[in-house]
Write an enzyme that holds these catalytic residues in place. Structure first.
Site, PDB file in Angstrom:
ATOM      1  N   GLU A 135       0.855  -1.274  -0.004  1.00  0.00           N
ATOM      2  CA  GLU A 135      -0.042   0.076   0.071  1.00  0.00           C
ATOM      3  C   GLU A 135       0.903   1.254  -0.027  1.00  0.00           C
ATOM      4  O   GLU A 135       0.262   2.469   0.213  1.00  0.00           O
ATOM      5  CB  GLU A 135      -0.901   0.065   1.045  1.00  0.00           C
ATOM      6  CG  GLU A 135      -1.896  -1.026   0.853  1.00  0.00           C
ATOM      7  CD  GLU A 135      -3.096  -1.053   1.873  1.00  0.00           C
ATOM      8  OE1 GLU A 135      -3.139  -0.453   3.123  1.00  0.00           O
ATOM      9  OE2 GLU A 135      -4.402  -1.696   1.819  1.00  0.00           O
ATOM     10  N   ASP A 234      -3.364  -9.594   8.037  1.00  0.00           N
ATOM     11  CA  ASP A 234      -2.561  -8.554   8.747  1.00  0.00           C
ATOM     12  C   ASP A 234      -2.088  -9.102  10.136  1.00  0.00           C
ATOM     13  O   ASP A 234      -0.861  -8.941  10.428  1.00  0.00           O
ATOM     14  CB  ASP A 234      -3.009  -7.159   8.922  1.00  0.00           C
ATOM     15  CG  ASP A 234      -3.304  -6.430   7.521  1.00  0.00           C
ATOM     16  OD1 ASP A 234      -2.921  -6.772   6.494  1.00  0.00           O
ATOM     17  OD2 ASP A 234      -4.244  -5.923   7.642  1.00  0.00           O
ATOM     18  N   ALA A 264      -8.341 -12.889  14.893  1.00  0.00           N
ATOM     19  CA  ALA A 264      -8.640 -11.575  14.305  1.00  0.00           C
ATOM     20  C   ALA A 264      -9.993 -11.545  13.532  1.00  0.00           C
ATOM     21  O   ALA A 264     -10.593 -10.586  13.555  1.00  0.00           O
ATOM     22  CB  ALA A 264      -7.675 -11.141  13.440  1.00  0.00           C
ATOM     23  N   GLY A 269     -13.516  -5.058  12.756  1.00  0.00           N
ATOM     24  CA  GLY A 269     -12.867  -3.951  12.510  1.00  0.00           C
ATOM     25  C   GLY A 269     -11.259  -4.500  12.347  1.00  0.00           C
ATOM     26  O   GLY A 269     -11.086  -5.569  12.644  1.00  0.00           O
TER      27      GLY A 269
HETATM   28  O1  RIB Z   1      -6.039  -5.774   5.497  1.00  0.00           O
HETATM   29  C1  RIB Z   1      -6.920  -4.907   5.883  1.00  0.00           C
HETATM   30  C2  RIB Z   1      -6.927  -3.425   5.554  1.00  0.00           C
HETATM   31  O2  RIB Z   1      -6.993  -3.302   4.148  1.00  0.00           O
HETATM   32  C3  RIB Z   1      -7.914  -2.532   6.030  1.00  0.00           C
HETATM   33  O3  RIB Z   1      -7.654  -2.064   7.155  1.00  0.00           O
HETATM   34  C4  RIB Z   1      -7.741  -1.369   5.005  1.00  0.00           C
HETATM   35  O4  RIB Z   1      -7.293  -0.211   5.488  1.00  0.00           O
HETATM   36  C5  RIB Z   1      -6.928  -2.045   3.837  1.00  0.00           C
HETATM   37  O5  RIB Z   1      -5.696  -1.418   4.066  1.00  0.00           O
END
Ligand code: RIB
Length: 286
Positions: A135, A234, A264, A269
């Site tokens: 990102e 994540d 998770a 969220g």
């Molecule tokens: O991997 C999940 C994340 O992907 C979200 O929190 C969103 O912000 C995107 O970046």
């Protein structure tokens, strides 16, 4: 000794989340519910999970000089993550993610990069692990990996969102953690396994696999009731980085990461769903 266990180079987003029975078709309007603005971004989620796993973490990233940026920096500080290299960009909006979560907990996400597109790596503190995603720009990830390796760090790339990668970036990657879709886009397991030190494929509800040239080791999933899969990948990557930085071997680190990813999915969220070390150990002991 390194200054940090894990340096995360990545995004911070304000997630604009709505629940909906199902995802809309093109051109369709649906009525959703439970709108919420929640801290997220793959970089921030992974940094938070690494910190909650007990690692000393620094975050390299950028936010805008707006309320969202202030809010996300506050989260970084509250989680005990070093924000020295988290820049604030005047006149640039903080990253946003528009997220729909359906009744089965599956999400669809559109990101608007904002300040994440301006991240630069002019210097990098020493660490055992450098962890990145896609990102920010691939140039930034490659520069971070070059600098990290020069300090002796292990480099981990979560190639999400899915994108093709320059060979020069893969050449600086020790551990690659794609999902199956990302594996396909990057040319398949056979092409990847010989390019990186370790190939770890996440399989969602089916767990994960450590793929080797001579075969694979499966990491079974933990049994949980998912409500929202946002941030589960994540949690996997952040906790994997923390455990590798602590000196675990890859197989042990993967078991921990798979449990963290499963946990998770049980909380709504992205940042709020990142589990603590205690929660992961309890699940592994159950
Ligand atoms: O991997 C999940 C994340 O992907 C979200 O929190 C969103 O912000 C995107 O970046």
């Amino acid at each position: 000794m390194s200054e940090f266990d894990v340096v995360v180079v990545g995004s911070l987003n304000l997630d604009l989340v709505v629940r909906s029975a199902r995802h809309p078709s093109p051109g369709e309007t649906l009525t959703g519910s439970d709108y919420a603005e929640i801290a997220g971004g793959k970089g921030l989620n992974q940094a938070v999970c690494a910190a909650r796993s007990g690692a000393r973490v620094a975050m390299v990233g950028a936010v805008g000089d707006d309320h969202a940026g202030e809010y996300l920096r506050g989260i970084v500080q509250t989680e005990g993550i070093d924000d020295t290299l988290l820049a604030t960009r005047p006149g640039v909006p903080t990253g946003r993610a528009l997220i729909t979560v359906d009744d089965s907990g599956e999400n669809s996400i559109i990101i608007v990069a904002g300040a994440n597109a301006t991240v630069e790596v002019d210097r990098l503190p020493t660490s055992n692990v450098v962890l990145a995603q896609l990102e920010t720009t691939t140039d930034v990830v490659e520069e971070a990996f070059r600098r990290g390796r020069a300090h002796g760090a292990t480099t981990i790339l979560n190639p999400a969102p899915a994108a093709t990668l320059p060979d020069s970036l893969l050449d600086h990657c020790d551990v690659l953690v794609p999902n199956e879709h990302e594996v396909d886009l990057l040319g398949g397991r056979g092409a990847l396994v010989s390019r990186v030190g370790h190939l770890v494929v996440t399989l969602g509800a089916a767990g994960a696999e450590l793929v080797g040239i001579d075969g694979s080791i499966s990491v079974p999933p933990s049994r949980v009731e998912p409500v929202d899969t946002t941030g589960a990948g994540d949690a996997f990557c952040g906790s994997l980085a923390a455990r590798l930085a602590a000196g675990d071997d890859v197989a042990d680190a993967l078991r921990y990461a798979a449990a963290a990813g499963a946990l998770a999915t049980t909380v709504r969220g992205a940042v709020p769903s990142q589990p603590s070390r205690r929660d992961v150990l309890d699940l592994l002991d159950a």
